[in-house]
Design a protein around this motif. Sequence first.
Motif, PDB file in Angstrom:
ATOM      1  N   UNK A  40       0.709  -1.162   0.000  1.00 51.54           N
ATOM      2  CA  UNK A  40      -0.113  -0.159  -0.130  1.00 51.54           C
ATOM      3  C   UNK A  40       0.692   1.116  -0.084  1.00 51.54           C
ATOM      4  N   UNK A  41       1.880   1.209   0.420  1.00 50.10           N
ATOM      5  CA  UNK A  41       2.721   2.455   0.603  1.00 50.10           C
ATOM      6  C   UNK A  41       3.460   2.629  -0.597  1.00 50.10           C
ATOM      7  N   UNK A  42       3.767   1.505  -1.457  1.00 43.36           N
ATOM      8  CA  UNK A  42       4.243   1.692  -2.739  1.00 43.36           C
ATOM      9  C   UNK A  42       3.407   2.196  -3.359  1.00 43.36           C
ATOM     10  N   UNK A  43       1.969   1.699  -3.327  1.00 46.64           N
ATOM     11  CA  UNK A  43       1.044   2.356  -4.381  1.00 46.64           C
ATOM     12  C   UNK A  43       0.850   3.812  -4.125  1.00 46.64           C
ATOM     13  N   UNK A  44       0.556   4.469  -2.677  1.00 44.68           N
ATOM     14  CA  UNK A  44       0.521   5.722  -2.473  1.00 44.68           C
ATOM     15  C   UNK A  44       1.329   6.487  -3.228  1.00 44.68           C
ATOM     16  N   UNK A  45       2.967   6.080  -3.078  1.00 41.82           N
ATOM     17  CA  UNK A  45       3.849   6.850  -3.424  1.00 41.82           C
ATOM     18  C   UNK A  45       3.928   6.742  -5.062  1.00 41.82           C
ATOM     19  N   UNK A  46       3.423   5.830  -5.887  1.00 37.83           N
ATOM     20  CA  UNK A  46       3.123   5.579  -7.249  1.00 37.83           C
ATOM     21  C   UNK A  46       2.145   6.622  -7.572  1.00 37.83           C
ATOM     22  N   UNK A  47       1.055   6.602  -7.023  1.00 39.42           N
ATOM     23  CA  UNK A  47       0.042   7.677  -7.464  1.00 39.42           C
ATOM     24  C   UNK A  47       0.370   9.089  -7.335  1.00 39.42           C
ATOM     25  N   UNK A  48       1.302   9.507  -6.287  1.00 38.48           N
ATOM     26  CA  UNK A  48       1.817  10.520  -6.004  1.00 38.48           C
ATOM     27  C   UNK A  48       2.538  10.951  -7.598  1.00 38.48           C
ATOM     28  N   UNK A  49       3.638  10.250  -7.850  1.00 40.27           N
ATOM     29  CA  UNK A  49       4.406  10.340  -8.924  1.00 40.27           C
ATOM     30  C   UNK A  49       3.625  10.462 -10.261  1.00 40.27           C
ATOM     31  N   UNK A  50       2.619   9.756 -10.468  1.00 39.85           N
ATOM     32  CA  UNK A  50       1.786   9.650 -11.648  1.00 39.85           C
ATOM     33  C   UNK A  50       1.058  10.845 -11.855  1.00 39.85           C
ATOM     34  N   UNK A  51       0.448  11.180 -10.930  1.00 39.20           N
ATOM     35  CA  UNK A  51      -0.417  12.668 -10.809  1.00 39.20           C
ATOM     36  C   UNK A  51       0.431  14.020 -11.175  1.00 39.20           C
ATOM     37  N   UNK A  52       1.666  13.720 -10.516  1.00 44.30           N
ATOM     38  CA  UNK A  52       2.667  14.851 -10.846  1.00 44.30           C
ATOM     39  C   UNK A  52       3.190  14.693 -12.247  1.00 44.30           C
TER      40      UNK A  52
END
Length: 271
Positions: free
Chosen positions: A117-129
């Motif tokens: 889940x931590x990795x997913x949260x970080x992935x979403x932040x990077x994708x939307x940026x």
Amino acid sequence: MSGIGHRLDAGLAIIRRDLRRFILQRSRLVSALVRPLLWLMVFAAGFQNVFGVSIIPPYRTYVTYQVYVLPGLAAMVLLFNGMQSSLSLVYDREMGMMRLLLTAPLPRWWLLFAKLVAGVVLSLVQVYVFLGVAALLDVRLPWFGYLTVLPALILAALMLGAVGLLLSATIRQLENFAGAMNFVIFPMFFLSSALYPLWKIGEAAAAPVYYLCLVNPFTQAVELIRFAAYGRVDSVALVVVAGTGLAAFLLASLAYDPQRGLLGRARPAAA
């Protein structure tokens, strides 16, 4: 309730630790954006007249090559962040932190799920940026696509993160991670529809290459994101991504079990 509360506290602690590590490593976000932005600004601009994109689902009209590759580059961010999380697990295991974590009196699958889940949260932040920067470069999704694509991004990030978990259980040393890059990450990315439509691969490449692209789960992740960005659902991609993610997570949970899995066959620590 105390047991559930204890699990939630432990899971949130793991997520907070990974988020704090990401915040402290400011260059990580920059490096995550450089790769897809280079593809978008340089590769896509140079090849937009070479790779024609016909009207194929989910598009209802002709689109520029930059618009076509945008979902694939978003999936690239998810892929490389999932592998980056895998690398951090290998590092934590070498430093002894992962073994200490796995000795906690909590279900092993729950600890791994918290890392996922931590990795997913970080992935979403990077994708939307990345999508935000792409919009500044005049390469955009439909206005509603930024919302409808979110569930697909989460599901794809879960699948790629679970594959990363499984991969981390098989890598014994940090030095071996370069081999994983060559034999796992790059084939998954290039043997997919991220950069070019599958029908064009079928025209230009041999049949085995085309079928490798079809069975590649990353291809389905890209198509799931592509269709969701236009408010549509690719049911085949949905089933493949969900099934692959679940299977990879179950195998990773077994692999991280010292009594049954791969870590149980790791060399013993020096006394």
